[in-house]
Design a protein around this motif. Structure first.
Motif, PDB file in Angstrom:
ATOM      1  N   SER A  59       0.779  -1.101   0.016  1.00 11.68           N
ATOM      2  CA  SER A  59      -0.087  -0.130   0.009  1.00 11.68           C
ATOM      3  C   SER A  59       1.017   1.142   0.130  1.00 11.68           C
ATOM      4  CB  SER A  59      -0.815   0.161   1.364  1.00 11.68           C
ATOM      5  OG  SER A  59      -0.445  -0.433   2.392  1.00 11.68           O
ATOM      6  N   GLY A  60       0.348   2.429  -0.737  1.00 13.98           N
ATOM      7  CA  GLY A  60       1.216   3.496  -0.783  1.00 13.98           C
ATOM      8  C   GLY A  60       2.282   3.443  -2.007  1.00 13.98           C
ATOM      9  N   VAL A  61       2.363   2.395  -2.600  1.00 16.87           N
ATOM     10  CA  VAL A  61       3.311   2.650  -3.641  1.00 16.87           C
ATOM     11  C   VAL A  61       2.731   3.108  -4.916  1.00 16.87           C
ATOM     12  CG1 VAL A  61       2.741   0.208  -4.705  1.00 16.87           C
ATOM     13  CG2 VAL A  61       5.254   1.006  -4.724  1.00 16.87           C
ATOM     14  N   GLY A  62       1.526   3.174  -4.963  1.00 13.22           N
ATOM     15  CA  GLY A  62       0.815   4.137  -6.320  1.00 13.22           C
ATOM     16  C   GLY A  62       0.419   2.888  -7.413  1.00 13.22           C
ATOM     17  N   LYS A  63      -0.089   1.744  -6.810  1.00 17.47           N
ATOM     18  CA  LYS A  63      -0.686   0.811  -7.933  1.00 17.47           C
ATOM     19  C   LYS A  63      -1.868   1.575  -8.702  1.00 17.47           C
ATOM     20  CE  LYS A  63      -1.904  -2.288  -4.803  1.00 17.47           C
ATOM     21  NZ  LYS A  63      -1.417  -1.992  -3.705  1.00 17.47           N
ATOM     22  N   GLY A  64      -2.677   2.440  -7.672  1.00 19.23           N
ATOM     23  CA  GLY A  64      -4.010   2.937  -8.545  1.00 19.23           C
ATOM     24  C   GLY A  64      -3.366   3.825  -9.554  1.00 19.23           C
ATOM     25  N   THR A  65      -2.378   4.782  -9.070  1.00 20.87           N
ATOM     26  CA  THR A  65      -1.864   5.798 -10.004  1.00 20.87           C
ATOM     27  C   THR A  65      -1.315   5.257 -11.273  1.00 20.87           C
ATOM     28  OG1 THR A  65      -1.316   6.943  -7.959  1.00 20.87           O
ATOM     29  CG2 THR A  65      -0.572   7.956  -9.841  1.00 20.87           C
ATOM     30  N   VAL A  66      -0.557   4.025 -11.077  1.00 25.20           N
ATOM     31  CA  VAL A  66       0.105   3.661 -12.400  1.00 25.20           C
ATOM     32  C   VAL A  66      -1.112   2.959 -13.158  1.00 25.20           C
ATOM     33  CG1 VAL A  66       1.434   1.830 -13.215  1.00 25.20           C
ATOM     34  CG2 VAL A  66       2.155   3.044 -11.275  1.00 25.20           C
ATOM     35  N   VAL A  67      -2.260   2.473 -12.684  1.00 26.36           N
ATOM     36  CA  VAL A  67      -3.173   1.712 -13.394  1.00 26.36           C
ATOM     37  C   VAL A  67      -4.063   2.993 -14.018  1.00 26.36           C
ATOM     38  CG1 VAL A  67      -5.333   0.509 -13.248  1.00 26.36           C
ATOM     39  CG2 VAL A  67      -3.257  -0.326 -12.203  1.00 26.36           C
ATOM     40  N   ALA A  68      -4.252   4.128 -13.233  1.00 25.38           N
ATOM     41  CA  ALA A  68      -5.027   5.147 -13.948  1.00 25.38           C
ATOM     42  C   ALA A  68      -4.050   5.666 -15.190  1.00 25.38           C
ATOM     43  CB  ALA A  68      -5.043   6.217 -12.957  1.00 25.38           C
ATOM     44  N   GLU A  69      -2.831   5.827 -14.977  1.00 18.21           N
ATOM     45  CA  GLU A  69      -2.130   6.245 -16.094  1.00 18.21           C
ATOM     46  C   GLU A  69      -2.080   4.979 -17.299  1.00 18.21           C
ATOM     47  OE1 GLU A  69      -0.767   8.997 -16.073  1.00 18.21           O
ATOM     48  OE2 GLU A  69       0.979   9.061 -17.570  1.00 18.21           O
ATOM     49  N   VAL A  70      -2.052   3.885 -16.983  1.00 21.90           N
ATOM     50  CA  VAL A  70      -2.325   2.942 -17.925  1.00 21.90           C
ATOM     51  C   VAL A  70      -3.501   3.228 -18.969  1.00 21.90           C
ATOM     52  CG1 VAL A  70      -2.619   0.315 -18.510  1.00 21.90           C
ATOM     53  CG2 VAL A  70      -1.052   1.139 -16.841  1.00 21.90           C
ATOM     54  N   ARG A  71      -4.701   3.422 -18.269  1.00 24.44           N
ATOM     55  CA  ARG A  71      -5.887   3.727 -18.853  1.00 24.44           C
ATOM     56  C   ARG A  71      -5.906   4.905 -19.378  1.00 24.44           C
ATOM     57  NH1 ARG A  71     -10.749   1.526 -15.990  1.00 24.44           N
ATOM     58  NH2 ARG A  71     -10.273   0.949 -13.879  1.00 24.44           N
ATOM     59  N   ARG A  72      -5.008   5.877 -19.103  1.00 24.61           N
ATOM     60  CA  ARG A  72      -4.946   7.342 -19.933  1.00 24.61           C
ATOM     61  C   ARG A  72      -4.305   7.119 -20.987  1.00 24.61           C
ATOM     62  NH1 ARG A  72      -2.194  12.042 -19.873  1.00 24.61           N
ATOM     63  NH2 ARG A  72      -0.637  11.268 -18.772  1.00 24.61           N
ATOM     64  N   LEU A 128     -12.911 -14.309  -8.732  1.00 22.49           N
ATOM     65  CA  LEU A 128     -11.914 -15.167  -8.924  1.00 22.49           C
ATOM     66  C   LEU A 128     -11.156 -15.203  -7.480  1.00 22.49           C
ATOM     67  CD1 LEU A 128      -9.710 -16.484 -10.591  1.00 22.49           C
ATOM     68  CD2 LEU A 128      -8.707 -14.067 -11.028  1.00 22.49           C
ATOM     69  N   GLU A 129     -10.959 -14.049  -6.779  1.00 19.49           N
ATOM     70  CA  GLU A 129     -10.450 -13.956  -5.673  1.00 19.49           C
ATOM     71  C   GLU A 129     -10.950 -12.917  -4.700  1.00 19.49           C
ATOM     72  OE1 GLU A 129      -8.669 -10.931  -4.650  1.00 19.49           O
ATOM     73  OE2 GLU A 129      -9.551  -9.997  -6.648  1.00 19.49           O
ATOM     74  N   TRP A 130     -11.138 -12.913  -3.558  1.00 21.41           N
ATOM     75  CA  TRP A 130     -11.464 -11.600  -2.725  1.00 21.41           C
ATOM     76  C   TRP A 130     -10.597 -11.482  -1.514  1.00 21.41           C
ATOM     77  CZ3 TRP A 130     -13.541 -11.609   2.036  1.00 21.41           C
ATOM     78  CH2 TRP A 130     -14.215 -12.782   2.643  1.00 21.41           C
ATOM     79  N   ALA A 131     -10.397 -10.255  -0.925  1.00 19.90           N
ATOM     80  CA  ALA A 131      -9.872 -10.045   0.262  1.00 19.90           C
ATOM     81  C   ALA A 131     -10.513  -8.926   1.009  1.00 19.90           C
ATOM     82  CB  ALA A 131      -8.490  -9.839  -0.064  1.00 19.90           C
ATOM     83  N   GLU A 132     -10.249  -8.987   2.175  1.00 18.80           N
ATOM     84  CA  GLU A 132     -10.541  -7.852   3.121  1.00 18.80           C
ATOM     85  C   GLU A 132      -9.454  -6.739   3.179  1.00 18.80           C
ATOM     86  OE1 GLU A 132     -13.254  -8.659   6.245  1.00 18.80           O
ATOM     87  OE2 GLU A 132     -13.000  -6.884   7.519  1.00 18.80           O
ATOM     88  N   TYR A 133      -9.737  -5.695   3.089  1.00 19.82           N
ATOM     89  CA  TYR A 133      -8.526  -4.576   3.404  1.00 19.82           C
ATOM     90  C   TYR A 133      -9.056  -3.373   3.867  1.00 19.82           C
ATOM     91  CZ  TYR A 133      -4.814  -1.607   1.868  1.00 19.82           C
ATOM     92  OH  TYR A 133      -3.742  -0.519   1.734  1.00 19.82           O
ATOM     93  N   ALA A 134      -8.584  -3.092   5.125  1.00 24.08           N
ATOM     94  CA  ALA A 134      -8.839  -1.668   5.475  1.00 24.08           C
ATOM     95  C   ALA A 134     -10.332  -1.537   6.028  1.00 24.08           C
ATOM     96  CB  ALA A 134      -8.301  -0.543   5.211  1.00 24.08           C
ATOM     97  N   GLY A 135     -10.962  -2.847   6.412  1.00 26.18           N
ATOM     98  CA  GLY A 135     -12.226  -2.782   6.979  1.00 26.18           C
ATOM     99  C   GLY A 135     -13.400  -3.013   5.671  1.00 26.18           C
ATOM    100  N   ASN A 136     -12.827  -3.104   4.486  1.00 24.72           N
ATOM    101  CA  ASN A 136     -13.989  -3.557   3.398  1.00 24.72           C
ATOM    102  C   ASN A 136     -13.393  -4.542   2.642  1.00 24.72           C
ATOM    103  OD1 ASN A 136     -15.648  -0.851   3.372  1.00 24.72           O
ATOM    104  ND2 ASN A 136     -13.551   0.152   3.003  1.00 24.72           N
TER     105      ASN A 136
END
Ligand code: 5GP
Length: 189
Positions: A6-19, A63-71
């Motif tokens: 967490s904090g490494v920027g996965k979401g940001t990198v994927v947003a950049e892939v989409r863009r 396919l998979e699921w996990a609990e993360y930070a309460g969700n």
């Protein structure tokens, strides 16, 4: 499949892939978390209730699921299967527990670990996220350290030194032939 601390920027990198690469198909996860401002249902996530998530699990819809930070977060299996059956690549962005499930259930998946340029950089990104109490920050850092130790479980490590560069490297991996595909059995033809 992309994972990492967490904090490494996965979401940001994927947003950049989409863009930069709108042709890349990104799996839309289901989550019980509330939408953040700017998040579009069906684009960033399928936002579902606890009951709907229970039903997805009960009907083998994930396919998979996990609990993360309460969700809870999970990968809907049907759209992914349809995509892969058409022979086209798919990108999943998930946390580590989910990545381990994918590894067990889909051994052909390419597991990519997004790493911070340095530990100091990750510490400053996690600390810079908000005004959380010191104890919470320490807990996050302990988790991040354990998550970094998991890098060895992955097929490839991509360093997030620059978001655009990391996004391009990730797309290059997605579109390159799978390393397993062209390995012969060793028998002569
Ligand atoms: P966020 O709430 O910040 O969007 O995501 C929290 C964490 O959940 C991130 O580490 C993200 O990668 C992970 N995540 C998002 N979708 C999924 C999913 O479908 N499965 C799993 N296991 N993790 C997910």
């Amino acid at each position: 499949m992309l994972s990492g601390p967490s904090g490494v920027g996965k979401g940001t990198v994927v947003a950049e892939v989409r863009r930069r690469h709108p042709d890349v198909w990104v799996s839309v996860s289901a989550t019980t978390r509330r939408p953040r401002p700017g998040e579009v249902p069906g684009v960033h996530y399928h936002f579902v209730t606890d009951e709907e998530f229970d039903r997805l699990i009960a009907t083998d819809g994930l396919l998979e699921w996990a609990e993360y930070a309460g969700n809870r977060y999970g990968t809907p299996v049907a759209p992914l299967q349809a995509r892969l059956e058409s022979g086209a690549p798919a990108l999943l962005e998930i946390e580590l527990q989910g990545a381990r499930q994918v590894r067990d259930r889909a051994p052909d998946a390419q597991l990519v670990f997004l790493a911070p340029p340095s530990w100091a950089e990750l510490v400053s990104r996690l600390a810079g996220r908000g005004s959380e109490p010191e104890a919470v920050q320490q807990a996050r850092l302990a988790i991040a350290q354990a998550e970094l130790d998991a890098a060895g479980e992955f097929d490839v490590v991509v360093v997030n030194d620059d978001v655009a560069r990391a996004a391009d490297e990730l797309v290059g991996l997605l579109t390159a032939p799978s390393p397993g595909l062209h390995q012969g059995s060793g028998a002569h033809e």
